[in-house]
Enzyme design. Structure first.
Site, PDB file in Angstrom:
ATOM      1  N   GLY A  34       0.842  -1.199   0.000  1.00 53.65           N
ATOM      2  CA  GLY A  34       0.000   0.000   0.000  1.00 53.65           C
ATOM      3  C   GLY A  34       0.866   1.233   0.000  1.00 53.65           C
ATOM      4  N   VAL A  39       2.664  -5.388   3.274  1.00 52.15           N
ATOM      5  CA  VAL A  39       1.988  -6.354   4.138  1.00 52.15           C
ATOM      6  C   VAL A  39       2.525  -7.759   3.824  1.00 52.15           C
ATOM      7  CG1 VAL A  39      -0.242  -7.231   4.921  1.00 52.15           C
ATOM      8  CG2 VAL A  39      -0.047  -4.860   4.183  1.00 52.15           C
ATOM      9  N   ASP A 183     -12.134   5.398   3.384  1.00 48.21           N
ATOM     10  CA  ASP A 183     -11.463   4.737   2.247  1.00 48.21           C
ATOM     11  C   ASP A 183     -12.073   3.364   1.993  1.00 48.21           C
ATOM     12  OD1 ASP A 183      -9.785   4.604   0.091  1.00 48.21           O
ATOM     13  OD2 ASP A 183      -7.993   4.079   1.231  1.00 48.21           O
TER      14      ASP A 183
HETATM   15  N1  LIG Z   1      -4.955  -8.458   8.069  1.00 51.20           N
HETATM   16  C1  LIG Z   1      -4.701  -8.729   6.798  1.00 51.20           C
HETATM   17  N2  LIG Z   1      -4.762  -9.991   6.345  1.00 51.20           N
HETATM   18  C2  LIG Z   1      -4.500 -10.265   5.056  1.00 51.20           C
HETATM   19  N3  LIG Z   1      -4.192  -9.356   4.133  1.00 51.20           N
HETATM   20  C3  LIG Z   1      -4.115  -8.075   4.515  1.00 51.20           C
HETATM   21  C4  LIG Z   1      -4.356  -7.691   5.858  1.00 51.20           C
HETATM   22  N4  LIG Z   1      -4.211  -6.354   5.944  1.00 51.20           N
HETATM   23  C5  LIG Z   1      -3.904  -5.930   4.704  1.00 51.20           C
HETATM   24  N5  LIG Z   1      -3.824  -6.960   3.839  1.00 51.20           N
HETATM   25  C6  LIG Z   1      -3.522  -6.908   2.398  1.00 51.20           C
HETATM   26  O1  LIG Z   1      -2.632  -5.835   2.135  1.00 51.20           O
HETATM   27  C7  LIG Z   1      -3.251  -4.856   1.283  1.00 51.20           C
HETATM   28  C8  LIG Z   1      -2.785  -3.479   1.693  1.00 51.20           C
HETATM   29  O2  LIG Z   1      -3.137  -3.258   3.051  1.00 51.20           O
HETATM   30  P1  LIG Z   1      -3.583  -1.827   3.576  1.00 51.20           P
HETATM   31  O3  LIG Z   1      -4.702  -1.323   2.723  1.00 51.20           O
HETATM   32  O4  LIG Z   1      -3.836  -1.915   5.021  1.00 51.20           O
HETATM   33  O5  LIG Z   1      -2.256  -1.005   3.280  1.00 51.20           O
HETATM   34  P2  LIG Z   1      -2.146   0.504   2.851  1.00 51.20           P
HETATM   35  O6  LIG Z   1      -0.704   0.845   2.796  1.00 51.20           O
HETATM   36  O7  LIG Z   1      -2.952   1.295   3.782  1.00 51.20           O
HETATM   37  O8  LIG Z   1      -2.793   0.422   1.399  1.00 51.20           O
HETATM   38  P3  LIG Z   1      -3.475   1.550   0.463  1.00 51.20           P
HETATM   39  O9  LIG Z   1      -2.444   2.535   0.109  1.00 51.20           O
HETATM   40  O10 LIG Z   1      -3.928   0.743  -0.751  1.00 51.20           O
HETATM   41  O11 LIG Z   1      -4.643   2.115   1.176  1.00 51.20           O
HETATM   42  C9  LIG Z   1      -4.755  -5.106   1.415  1.00 51.20           C
HETATM   43  O12 LIG Z   1      -5.454  -4.710   0.264  1.00 51.20           O
HETATM   44  C10 LIG Z   1      -4.801  -6.613   1.619  1.00 51.20           C
HETATM   45  O13 LIG Z   1      -4.759  -7.306   0.394  1.00 51.20           O
END
Ligand SMILES: Nc1ncnc2c1ncn2[C@@H]1O[C@H](COP(=O)(O)OP(=O)(O)OP(=O)(O)O)[C@@H](O)[C@H]1O
Length: 528
Positions: A34, A39, A183
């Site tokens: 992300g 992750v 979001d």
């Molecule tokens: N608890 C979890 N279990 C499994 N997969 C997860 C989990 N948390 C996140 N992911 C995976 O990782 C991806 C990215 O996580 P997250 O959206 O929390 O990160 P981010 O950096 O905030 O992303 P973005 O910039 O897209 O908003 C999710 O779309 C999902 O596929």
């Protein structure tokens, strides 16, 4: 952990904040990337439990710990509900971690005789040695986008109802506890193999006051899921912003692809008006007071055509969608109203999450990666075939310019073009007479359909946006150079369990499944 009752948010920090090292976990697989973190799946070495580790990205942080991570931790510490992902603890690493050290060692071996490359590598190693902070989450097998983009994935109507009900229940809990998610999109809805759906990614979430004290930023929510009030510059808003996104997700689940794929904010707004009609003081009192209304109001009157565009949805689904995709946030259904919609009480009823099929794990990141690899393999084989046939037909000129593969040229997006059509689901989408199961909770009386009878008039819809410049506060188009994919040509990309759509293939609704808009998360400034 038991969910806190609505209105009784957990106030005690129930998680350990950074007292353990990440070395208590063994990283297994990279499953998400992300804006604010990577992750991984990981196994806790002592218990064997599988978790998701989100490494907080610190490399771009000049001002210390990122605000999005602070928000996410602060809010998730207090939210405890079966439809909200569970933050288990925060762990830290003081320097490079075991697996990083191992990888660095391997990389160094490979780089041994590479001079300047080696120096570059050493610099990277120094930056890696900063250490890191990780959020430890319960592991979820899928995210909704990963699951839906898988080729051949189909959802039945009871399954869509089951997911929607859980999404609304989780959101209702957040809203009752004064948290806006800001979001909601498929990749932030996690699903496990028990059929449980949980809201994730609270990096943009915010506590709100119902009396609208103070201004909030309107640059939140991924473009395709962003409501018209934010696009028109509202800075005082509430839970209705999330409910618009829910409407977009709901239509996407039934329709098989994102329904409002704007290329930038004005285009997004125009697509919304094409579908939901032009806003005016009758259907949306006080709309003209919104900051960017005069700049962005449509130049032509457009009629609402949700009913025509989604005429292939059944009556109750359409009614719910209509109340979610309502322009005026004050008239848009709340999560509670949506949960009481006939849709959830009419046959076929939502299925039991446990009865849902188990799928091989799928996250948006992996699905994209697989598709990229597939495209690359296809390109290589296409190129070698064409070289082969050229060889047989006539010899190529001596200085032959190698062209980029078609999907990497021009404005095509490698991830969105040539997506395999989503296969049609089973056809049991005709509902019987609505009947509430015994002991149903009290239901809101169905509110009047404010959109009135539908009028299909696609002729009206071209170029509604007046083309005036977006207000100076507007962001640069997130899609610069990567417009929406070409219209689908036949082949009826089907939705999930729903009959063929009755729209023109040349309209925006005919575009193939595509990447899900662009997150606004790379905007750190002034976020409130
Ligand atoms: N608890 C979890 N279990 C499994 N997969 C997860 C989990 N948390 C996140 N992911 C995976 O990782 C991806 C990215 O996580 P997250 O959206 O929390 O990160 P981010 O950096 O905030 O992303 P973005 O910039 O897209 O908003 C999710 O779309 C999902 O596929």
């Amino acid at each position: 952990m038991a969910a806190a009752a609505p209105g009784q948010i957990n106030t005690e920090p129930l998680i350990s904040l950074g007292s353990r090292s990440v070395d208590c976990f063994k990283k297994l697989e990279h499953i998400g990337e992300g804006t604010y973190g990577q992750v991984f799946t990981a196994r806790e070495t002592r218990t064997g439990e599988i978790v998701a580790l989100k490494k907080i990205r610190m490399d771009n942080e000049k001002e210390g710990f990122p605000i999005t991570a602070i928000r996410e931790i602060k809010i998730l510490k207090k939210l405890h509900h079966e439809n909200v992902v569970k933050l288990k603890e925060i762990v830290t690493s003081a320097g490079p971690e075991r697996d990083e050290l191992r990888n660095q060692g391997r990389e160094r071996d490979e780089q041994e005789n590479q001079g300047p490359e080696r120096d570059k590598q050493e610099n990277q190693d120094t930056s890696k040695s900063k250490g890191g902070i990780y959020m430890v989450f319960e592991y979820m097998d899928h995210d909704l986008t990963g699951l839906t983009v898988r080729s051949g994935q189909t959802f039945t109507v009871p399954q869509v109802k089951c997911y929607m009900k859980q999404l609304l229940t989780g959101l209702h809990y957040c809203h009752v506890n004064k948290v806006l998610h800001r979001d909601i999109k498929g990749s932030n809805l996690l699903i496990d193999n028990e059929g449980k759906l949980k809201l994730a990614d609270f990096g943009l979430a915010k506590y709100y006051c119902s009396n609208h004290e103070g201004n909030l930023t309107n640059r939140v929510i991924t473009l395709w899921y962003r409501p018209p009030e934010l696009l028109l510059g509202a800075t005082k808003y509430g839970p209705a912003v999330d409910m618009w996104s829910v409407g977009c997700i709901f239509a996407e689940l039934l329709h098989g692809k994102p329904i409002l794929q704007g290329r930038n904010e004005p285009d997004q707004l125009n697509k919304i008006f094409e579908l939901c009609g032009s806003p005016d003081e009758i259907n949306w009192p006080d709309v003209s007071k919104l900051p960017w209304y005069n700049n962005l109001k449509p130049t032509k009157t457009m009629k609402r055509c949700v009913g025509e565009i989604f005429g292939h949805f059944d009556f109750h689904a359409l009614d719910l969608l209509d109340h979610l995709l309502t322009l005026d946030p004050n008239q848009r259904w709340t999560a509670k109203q949506a949960l009481n919609a006939d849709y959830f009480w009419a046959d076929p009823l939502p299925c039991d999450p446990k009865s849902l099929p188990k799928y091989e794990s799928s996250h948006e990141f992996q699905t994209k990666k697989r598709k990229q690899q597939q495209h690359q393999t296809e390109d290589v084989s296409k190129r070698s075939k064409s070289q082969h046939s050229h060889k047989n037909d006539c010899p190529p000129p001596i200085q032959h310019t190698v062209q980029a593969p078609p999907q990497l040229q021009g404005s095509h997006h490698p991830m969105t073009d040539n997506q395999p059509p989503l296969s049609a689901g089973p056809s049991h989408h005709h509902y019987g007479k609505p009947h509430g199961p015994p002991g149903v909770p009290s239901r809101y009386p169905p509110s009047g359909n404010q959109s009135g009878p539908y009028h299909m008039n696609r002729g009206d819809q071209a170029g509604g946006y007046n083309g005036r410049p977006y207000p100076p506060q507007g962001r640069a188009p997130p899609y610069a150079g990567s417009g929406p994919s070409a219209p689908s040509t036949g082949g009826a990309p089907a939705g999930y369990g729903i009959g063929p759509p009755n729209y023109s293939q040349n309209s925006q609704y005919g575009v193939p499944a595509a990447d899900r808009g662009v997150s606004t998360r790379n905007q750190q400034y002034g976020r409130k």
